[in-house]
Design a protein around this motif. Sequence first.
Motif, PDB file in Angstrom:
ATOM      1  N   ALA A  72       0.832  -1.203   0.000  1.00  0.00           N
ATOM      2  CA  ALA A  72       0.000   0.000   0.000  1.00  0.00           C
ATOM      3  C   ALA A  72       0.870   1.258   0.000  1.00  0.00           C
ATOM      4  O   ALA A  72       1.906   1.303   0.654  1.00  0.00           O
ATOM      5  N   ASP A  73       0.425   2.259  -0.722  1.00  0.00           N
ATOM      6  CA  ASP A  73       1.082   3.558  -0.728  1.00  0.00           C
ATOM      7  C   ASP A  73       0.241   4.495   0.129  1.00  0.00           C
ATOM      8  O   ASP A  73      -0.917   4.782  -0.209  1.00  0.00           O
ATOM      9  N   GLN A  74       0.805   4.959   1.217  1.00  0.00           N
ATOM     10  CA  GLN A  74       0.035   5.790   2.143  1.00  0.00           C
ATOM     11  C   GLN A  74      -0.511   7.043   1.472  1.00  0.00           C
ATOM     12  O   GLN A  74      -1.530   7.575   1.879  1.00  0.00           O
ATOM     13  N   ALA A  75       0.117   7.510   0.407  1.00  0.00           N
ATOM     14  CA  ALA A  75      -0.354   8.707  -0.293  1.00  0.00           C
ATOM     15  C   ALA A  75      -1.686   8.491  -1.011  1.00  0.00           C
ATOM     16  O   ALA A  75      -2.338   9.453  -1.407  1.00  0.00           O
ATOM     17  N   ASP A  76      -2.102   7.234  -1.162  1.00  0.00           N
ATOM     18  CA  ASP A  76      -3.361   6.930  -1.844  1.00  0.00           C
ATOM     19  C   ASP A  76      -4.582   7.091  -0.945  1.00  0.00           C
ATOM     20  O   ASP A  76      -5.711   6.906  -1.400  1.00  0.00           O
ATOM     21  N   TYR A  77      -4.373   7.415   0.330  1.00  0.00           N
ATOM     22  CA  TYR A  77      -5.472   7.448   1.291  1.00  0.00           C
ATOM     23  C   TYR A  77      -5.667   8.854   1.841  1.00  0.00           C
ATOM     24  O   TYR A  77      -4.704   9.571   2.102  1.00  0.00           O
ATOM     25  N   ASP A  78      -6.932   9.205   2.019  1.00  0.00           N
ATOM     26  CA  ASP A  78      -7.284  10.520   2.546  1.00  0.00           C
ATOM     27  C   ASP A  78      -7.379  10.540   4.058  1.00  0.00           C
ATOM     28  O   ASP A  78      -7.492  11.620   4.648  1.00  0.00           O
ATOM     29  N   GLY A  79      -7.350   9.392   4.683  1.00  0.00           N
ATOM     30  CA  GLY A  79      -7.423   9.298   6.134  1.00  0.00           C
ATOM     31  C   GLY A  79      -7.166   7.864   6.557  1.00  0.00           C
ATOM     32  O   GLY A  79      -7.115   6.955   5.722  1.00  0.00           O
ATOM     33  N   LEU A  80      -6.996   7.682   7.853  1.00  0.00           N
ATOM     34  CA  LEU A  80      -6.674   6.370   8.415  1.00  0.00           C
ATOM     35  C   LEU A  80      -7.515   6.133   9.657  1.00  0.00           C
ATOM     36  O   LEU A  80      -7.605   7.007  10.523  1.00  0.00           O
ATOM     37  N   VAL A  81      -8.122   4.944   9.730  1.00  0.00           N
ATOM     38  CA  VAL A  81      -8.846   4.516  10.932  1.00  0.00           C
ATOM     39  C   VAL A  81      -8.098   3.331  11.516  1.00  0.00           C
ATOM     40  O   VAL A  81      -7.780   2.368  10.806  1.00  0.00           O
ATOM     41  N   GLU A 178     -17.585   8.186  15.460  1.00  0.00           N
ATOM     42  CA  GLU A 178     -17.871   8.224  14.024  1.00  0.00           C
ATOM     43  C   GLU A 178     -18.307   9.613  13.576  1.00  0.00           C
ATOM     44  O   GLU A 178     -17.853  10.104  12.532  1.00  0.00           O
ATOM     45  N   ASP A 179     -19.178  10.270  14.346  1.00  0.00           N
ATOM     46  CA  ASP A 179     -19.589  11.629  13.996  1.00  0.00           C
ATOM     47  C   ASP A 179     -18.374  12.548  13.896  1.00  0.00           C
ATOM     48  O   ASP A 179     -18.252  13.333  12.955  1.00  0.00           O
ATOM     49  N   ALA A 180     -17.479  12.427  14.868  1.00  0.00           N
ATOM     50  CA  ALA A 180     -16.304  13.307  14.896  1.00  0.00           C
ATOM     51  C   ALA A 180     -15.353  13.017  13.745  1.00  0.00           C
ATOM     52  O   ALA A 180     -14.912  13.935  13.044  1.00  0.00           O
ATOM     53  N   PHE A 181     -15.024  11.740  13.514  1.00  0.00           N
ATOM     54  CA  PHE A 181     -14.021  11.501  12.475  1.00  0.00           C
ATOM     55  C   PHE A 181     -14.578  11.708  11.066  1.00  0.00           C
ATOM     56  O   PHE A 181     -13.847  12.184  10.190  1.00  0.00           O
ATOM     57  N   VAL A 182     -15.842  11.407  10.821  1.00  0.00           N
ATOM     58  CA  VAL A 182     -16.401  11.676   9.492  1.00  0.00           C
ATOM     59  C   VAL A 182     -16.362  13.181   9.212  1.00  0.00           C
ATOM     60  O   VAL A 182     -15.954  13.617   8.131  1.00  0.00           O
ATOM     61  N   THR A 183     -16.723  13.967  10.194  1.00  0.00           N
ATOM     62  CA  THR A 183     -16.679  15.429  10.037  1.00  0.00           C
ATOM     63  C   THR A 183     -15.255  15.909   9.780  1.00  0.00           C
ATOM     64  O   THR A 183     -15.001  16.684   8.850  1.00  0.00           O
ATOM     65  N   GLU A 184     -14.313  15.435  10.597  1.00  0.00           N
ATOM     66  CA  GLU A 184     -12.923  15.886  10.454  1.00  0.00           C
ATOM     67  C   GLU A 184     -12.293  15.397   9.156  1.00  0.00           C
ATOM     68  O   GLU A 184     -11.552  16.128   8.502  1.00  0.00           O
ATOM     69  N   PHE A 185     -12.581  14.152   8.769  1.00  0.00           N
ATOM     70  CA  PHE A 185     -12.042  13.624   7.520  1.00  0.00           C
ATOM     71  C   PHE A 185     -12.578  14.433   6.332  1.00  0.00           C
ATOM     72  O   PHE A 185     -11.862  14.699   5.373  1.00  0.00           O
ATOM     73  N   SER A 186     -13.837  14.821   6.385  1.00  0.00           N
ATOM     74  CA  SER A 186     -14.439  15.607   5.313  1.00  0.00           C
ATOM     75  C   SER A 186     -13.760  16.964   5.189  1.00  0.00           C
ATOM     76  O   SER A 186     -13.396  17.391   4.085  1.00  0.00           O
ATOM     77  N   HIS A 187     -13.555  17.641   6.318  1.00  0.00           N
ATOM     78  CA  HIS A 187     -12.900  18.957   6.305  1.00  0.00           C
ATOM     79  C   HIS A 187     -11.460  18.858   5.831  1.00  0.00           C
ATOM     80  O   HIS A 187     -11.016  19.657   5.015  1.00  0.00           O
TER      81      HIS A 187
END
Length: 193
Positions: A72-81, A178-187
Amino acid sequence: MRWPATTLTGRTIAFLVAPYGAEQAELTSPWQAVAEAGGTPRLLSTAPGRVLAVRHRDPGDTFAVDATVAEADQADYDGLVLPGGVASPDHLRLDGRAVAFVHAVCASGRPVAAICHAAWTLIEADAVRGRTLTSWPSLRTDLLNAGARWVDEEVHVCRDGPGVLVTSRKPADLPVFEDAFVTEFSHAASKRR
């Protein structure tokens, strides 16, 4: 549905677990949250094939791995859980490629969400120094010794670092996590584009 179905459209979110021992609810519930918000969740592990989750100490279901951290190339991801459970984070912190992947995502400024014992992997990746986190209570001393500030909260969003770090304590905290990380990942993803 808690978010518009387009909240994470075009965003690919990595979920990193070991081949055994991720707490099933902490994998499946956030995965569903990403999918419901329009994102693409991808399961990464240290070995190909399938991972076996747990329901506390009992074996849970198996899940197909999309890619190993080695490929996996970490640059391909917009966030990590990082789901918790005891065994999975303990295994990940002993795997150099997993630690390097987590370190790279954290250092890049992309958002990371970790729950329960997943903070162990963040500690090993040197991603908690100067940050404020919550976790399963038994990790308090580990986090303090690694230079973090520990708080006992359902969810904590820390912006004191290169990227947002969203942490929670346990499965009961999943809705607010989930509410917090979805919001933060979106921003965060909006800022990168």
